[in-house]
Every structure is written in C-alpha cells, then in structure tokens.
Design a protein around this motif. Structure first.
Motif, PDB file in Angstrom:
ATOM      1  N   ALA A 117      -4.787  -1.720  11.842  1.00 54.07           N
ATOM      2  CA  ALA A 117      -5.564  -2.155  13.014  1.00 54.07           C
ATOM      3  C   ALA A 117      -7.064  -2.171  12.686  1.00 54.07           C
ATOM      4  O   ALA A 117      -7.791  -3.076  13.103  1.00 54.07           O
ATOM      5  N   LEU A 118      -7.507  -1.173  11.906  1.00 59.22           N
ATOM      6  CA  LEU A 118      -8.917  -1.158  11.485  1.00 59.22           C
ATOM      7  C   LEU A 118      -9.217  -2.413  10.664  1.00 59.22           C
ATOM      8  O   LEU A 118     -10.228  -3.101  10.870  1.00 59.22           O
ATOM      9  N   ASP A 119      -8.323  -2.707   9.739  1.00 58.76           N
ATOM     10  CA  ASP A 119      -8.484  -3.851   8.848  1.00 58.76           C
ATOM     11  C   ASP A 119      -8.630  -5.149   9.648  1.00 58.76           C
ATOM     12  O   ASP A 119      -9.487  -5.987   9.354  1.00 58.76           O
ATOM     13  N   THR A 137      -5.012  13.488   3.788  1.00 62.97           N
ATOM     14  CA  THR A 137      -4.002  12.519   3.338  1.00 62.97           C
ATOM     15  C   THR A 137      -3.890  11.360   4.326  1.00 62.97           C
ATOM     16  O   THR A 137      -3.776  10.195   3.921  1.00 62.97           O
ATOM     17  N   ASN A 138      -3.974  11.651   5.613  1.00 68.27           N
ATOM     18  CA  ASN A 138      -3.952  10.581   6.612  1.00 68.27           C
ATOM     19  C   ASN A 138      -5.137   9.630   6.414  1.00 68.27           C
ATOM     20  O   ASN A 138      -4.997   8.417   6.586  1.00 68.27           O
ATOM     21  N   ALA A 143      -7.170   4.305   4.814  1.00 70.63           N
ATOM     22  CA  ALA A 143      -8.024   3.506   3.926  1.00 70.63           C
ATOM     23  C   ALA A 143      -7.192   2.502   3.120  1.00 70.63           C
ATOM     24  O   ALA A 143      -7.584   1.348   2.942  1.00 70.63           O
ATOM     25  N   LYS A 144      -6.036   2.945   2.661  1.00 69.74           N
ATOM     26  CA  LYS A 144      -5.178   2.063   1.842  1.00 69.74           C
ATOM     27  C   LYS A 144      -4.744   0.828   2.634  1.00 69.74           C
ATOM     28  O   LYS A 144      -4.665  -0.275   2.089  1.00 69.74           O
ATOM     29  N   TYR A 145      -4.481   1.022   3.929  1.00 65.49           N
ATOM     30  CA  TYR A 145      -4.000  -0.101   4.739  1.00 65.49           C
ATOM     31  C   TYR A 145      -5.146  -0.884   5.391  1.00 65.49           C
ATOM     32  O   TYR A 145      -4.902  -1.760   6.211  1.00 65.49           O
ATOM     33  N   ALA A 146      -6.373  -0.565   5.006  1.00 65.61           N
ATOM     34  CA  ALA A 146      -7.537  -1.310   5.513  1.00 65.61           C
ATOM     35  C   ALA A 146      -8.363  -1.798   4.324  1.00 65.61           C
ATOM     36  O   ALA A 146      -9.528  -1.406   4.176  1.00 65.61           O
ATOM     37  N   PRO A 147      -7.781  -2.642   3.459  1.00 63.14           N
ATOM     38  CA  PRO A 147      -8.482  -3.004   2.221  1.00 63.14           C
ATOM     39  C   PRO A 147      -9.781  -3.777   2.439  1.00 63.14           C
ATOM     40  O   PRO A 147     -10.622  -3.815   1.542  1.00 63.14           O
ATOM     41  N   SER A 148      -9.984  -4.351   3.635  1.00 66.47           N
ATOM     42  CA  SER A 148     -11.218  -5.135   3.834  1.00 66.47           C
ATOM     43  C   SER A 148     -12.400  -4.243   4.238  1.00 66.47           C
ATOM     44  O   SER A 148     -13.521  -4.732   4.382  1.00 66.47           O
ATOM     45  N   ILE A 149     -12.133  -2.956   4.420  1.00 67.74           N
ATOM     46  CA  ILE A 149     -13.216  -2.027   4.806  1.00 67.74           C
ATOM     47  C   ILE A 149     -13.516  -1.119   3.609  1.00 67.74           C
ATOM     48  O   ILE A 149     -12.584  -0.597   2.985  1.00 67.74           O
ATOM     49  N   PRO A 150     -14.795  -0.927   3.265  1.00 71.09           N
ATOM     50  CA  PRO A 150     -15.101  -0.084   2.091  1.00 71.09           C
ATOM     51  C   PRO A 150     -14.453   1.300   2.217  1.00 71.09           C
ATOM     52  O   PRO A 150     -14.521   1.917   3.285  1.00 71.09           O
TER      53      PRO A 150
END
Ligand code: NAD
Ligand code: LMR
Length: 334
Positions: A117-119, A137-138, A143-150
């Motif tokens: 959703a962040l992505d 870990t969360n 972060a892994k599922y939001a590759p368009s965000i640094p």
C-alpha cells in the motif's frame, strides 16, 4: 513567514492501546511541530470503526490548533494515499510467556500488505516507523514490498529501549534523566538487544563522567542493567497483563519528532534502520544504531570503539535478526 504546507500523517492500529496515547501527541503538535498543520488518517480493521468514530470525536473536541482534519478508515488505499509519515502500530501484541518473534507469523502479513500500500499510494518521501512487533523484521518486510520508496525511509522503534536504559542509569546514579546522555541500543527490539553505556555520560555534581565511573558498579552494568532493559517489555506485561502502551507511544513520538525536527547538536539517538554494513552488521538488516538526524536524513554515528564484550553482544542480536528475516520471508511466500 508563510504558513507551513499541510502534512498528512497515518497512524495504524489507531483503535488500540498505543494508538490512544499516540494520537494525542500527533495531533497536539509535539511530534511534527506546534506550527505544522496536519491531516490525520487513522487506520484499523473494520470491526473497530465504531471505536474510531469515538476517537475522532474526541480529537475534534480537543480543539487542537495544528489538526486540520481527521479521517477513520479500514481501507488501505484511503489510509496510505499521499501520506508524509506512517506510524505503523497496528499488529497483535504479545501475551505473557511469549517472545516478540512468536508474533511473526501473525503480524508479518500485515506489513507485507501495508508495504504494498505504501508503494502504491504514499508519497515517495514518506517516513515510516514500525512499532508493531517484531518491529525490526516487520519494517524490513514493509520495505521489501515497497520497492519504489527508498529503503532508508523505513525504520523500527528501539527508542523505548533507549528511554528504559536511560531511566535505569539515572536511577542508579541518583541523577535526573537530563543528566544521562549517549546511551545506545544496538540490534533487535527483542531480548537479544544490546543496551550499551560504554559511550554514555552522566552529569553528576557539575562534572561529566563516563557511566562506568559514575555508577561504579561494573557487575551491574554488564549484568542486571542489560537484563532489565532486555526484559522490560515482559515485566510490564506480567504486571499490567497488557503490553506497554503509554511509554511506547511516548517513544514513538520521540523517534518521529527527532526524524522530522532533527537531533540536538552533538547528541545521537537509537533507531533501527537498514544497515549499510557499519560496525560489521550485515547490510540490509533493520538494526538499531546510534544516529544523528538533520534535514530529515539520519546518519549512523561512525568510529565508535567497540570492545570484545560489545562486539559479541552485537553479533548475537544480528544473528537473531538474520534468522527472523529468513522466517518472515518464508511466511511471505506462503
Ligand atoms: P492493541 O491490541 O491494543 O492494538 C492493536 C490495534 O491494531 C487494534 O486496534 C487492532 O484492531 C489493530 N490492527 C490489527 N490488524 C490491523 C491491520 N491490518 N491494520 C490496521 N490495524 C490493525 O495493541 P497495542 O498495545 O497498541 O500494540 C500494538 C503493537 O505494538 C503490538 O504488536 C505490540 O507488541 C507492539 N509494541 C511495540 C513496541 C516497541 O517498542 N517496538 C512497544 C510496545 C508495543
Ligand atoms: C515492549 O517492549 O514493551 C513491547 O515490545 C511489547 C512487548 O511485547 O514487550
């Protein structure tokens, strides 16, 4: 001076215990600034919408000067669209007898979904703090599922551990909280974390002393002090039958205030951020480091001398994080 641009802030798990304390601090300007207008979005699950309606009424009734609007939603698109800050609290808390990593299977799916959703919907400059456990870990999964965000825009909360450690030292040395500085929490927000006072100072009797000199009790500093901080969350659960909420909300506010408004000159704070390999911590792990912050960008403090005692403790917590990450990735594949 021209008025500041309005920012949009999301709090998830807004109907929960931490949420109730945290929303007050978000809305009253303590975190983003007393001159910073904000639109607040509260996300929780559908059955909690009635509760959130009441929380929204109360927030409006506080008549905060910084709060422009309040929205309650169970819809991720509404929750994450156009946000500048994401305070990801919503997750199951642990009960007595559990380790935080026992929550992994239940909670990691929430952060996979919210990462996506962040992505899709958040501003690319969004700053994310994960509070829901296992927090480090969360944060890595989001972060892994939001590759368009640094990746560096993702963090997890270890400020509560830092605050706990600071209180222990102040109480032991008979000084105030303001007299203790430089405490570091390394690694995971778990019972393997390493609260480190070897670079910390105590202001006592007008003198700035190393903590080891001020406390004059090496056995306590290397033993019970560390154990007390590592197991403080469990101690609160045992006493309250609920996990820490007021202190967690305060720590979340401290973390985000420092990220948005900067750290004091010459002071560092502890934040779990993606490792760049500093201090031999495997790159990519969301590991708590001492950081300084300026212009909303954190920097890991470099060049601290680490002795053998510390190095061993820093490795134990890094190893645990590597294992948690592997377990979480396996859950995400299911
Ligand atoms: P709580 O049970 O009181 O509240 C959690 C809220 O999250 C509930 O309202 C629940 O409905 C909501 N929620 C569940 N799934 C959601 C989803 N997919 N989207 C949005 N909301 C969702 O718990 P709490 O005491 O507020 O604790 C929240 C989390 O914070 C727990 O995982 C707890 O272990 C963790 N925690 C972390 C720290 C830390 O230092 N990192 C400190 C204290 C607590
Ligand atoms: C804490 O440290 O208080 C929280 O992480 C809650 C817990 O499960 O310990």
């Amino acid at each position: 001076m021209a008025p500041k641009e309005v920012i949009k802030v999301l709090v998830t798990g807004a109907a929960g215990q931490i949420g109730y304390s945290l929303l007050y601090m978000v809305a009253n300007g303590d975190i983003f600034g007393h001159d910073q207008p904000l639109d607040l979005v509260m996300l929780d699950i559908e059955p909690m919408m009635g509760v959130l309606e009441g929380v929204a009424m109360e927030l409006n009734d506080c008549a905060f000067t910084t709060l422009r609007s309040v929205v309650a939603t169970a819809d991720e698109k509404t929750g994450f669209s156009g946000i500048d800050a994401a305070l990801l609290v919503g997750a199951m808390p642990r009960k007595a007898g559990m380790e935080r990593k026992d929550l992994l299977a239940a909670n990691v799916r929430i952060f996979k979904s919210q990462g996506k959703a962040l992505d899709q919907f958040a501003k690319k400059t969004v700053k994310v703090i994960v509070v829901g456990n296992p927090a480090n870990t969360n944060a890595g999964i989001a972060a892994k599922y939001a590759p368009s965000i640094p990746t560096r825009n993702f963090s997890a909360m270890t400020r509560l551990d830092q605050n706990r450690a600071q209180h222990q030292i102040a109480a032991k040395c008979g000084v105030t909280i303001q007299d203790v500085s430089g405490v570091i929490v390394w690694g995971n927000h778990s019972s393997t974390q390493f609260p480190d006072v070897s670079h910390a100072k105590v202001n006592k009797g007008g003198k700035s002393l190393a903590v080891y000199a001020a406390c004059n009790d090496d056995a306590w500093l290397k033993g019970d002090f560390i154990k007390t901080v590592q197991s403080r969350g469990a101690a609160v659960i045992a006493a309250r039958k609920l996990s820490s909420a007021m202190s967690a909300a305060k720590a979340c506010a401290d973390h985000m205030r420092d990220w948005f408004q900067g750290t004091k000159h010459g002071h560092h704070v502890s934040m779990a951020v993606p490792s760049d390999g500093s201090y031999g911590v495997p790159a990519g792990l969301i590991y708590s480091f001492p950081v300084t912050i300026e212009n909303r960008e954190w920097k890991i403090v470099q060049g601290l001398e680490i002795n053998d005692f510390g190095r061993e403790k820093m490795k134990v917590t890094a190893d645990e994080l590597a294992q948690e990450r592997a377990d979480a990735l396996a859950v995400c594949q299911e």
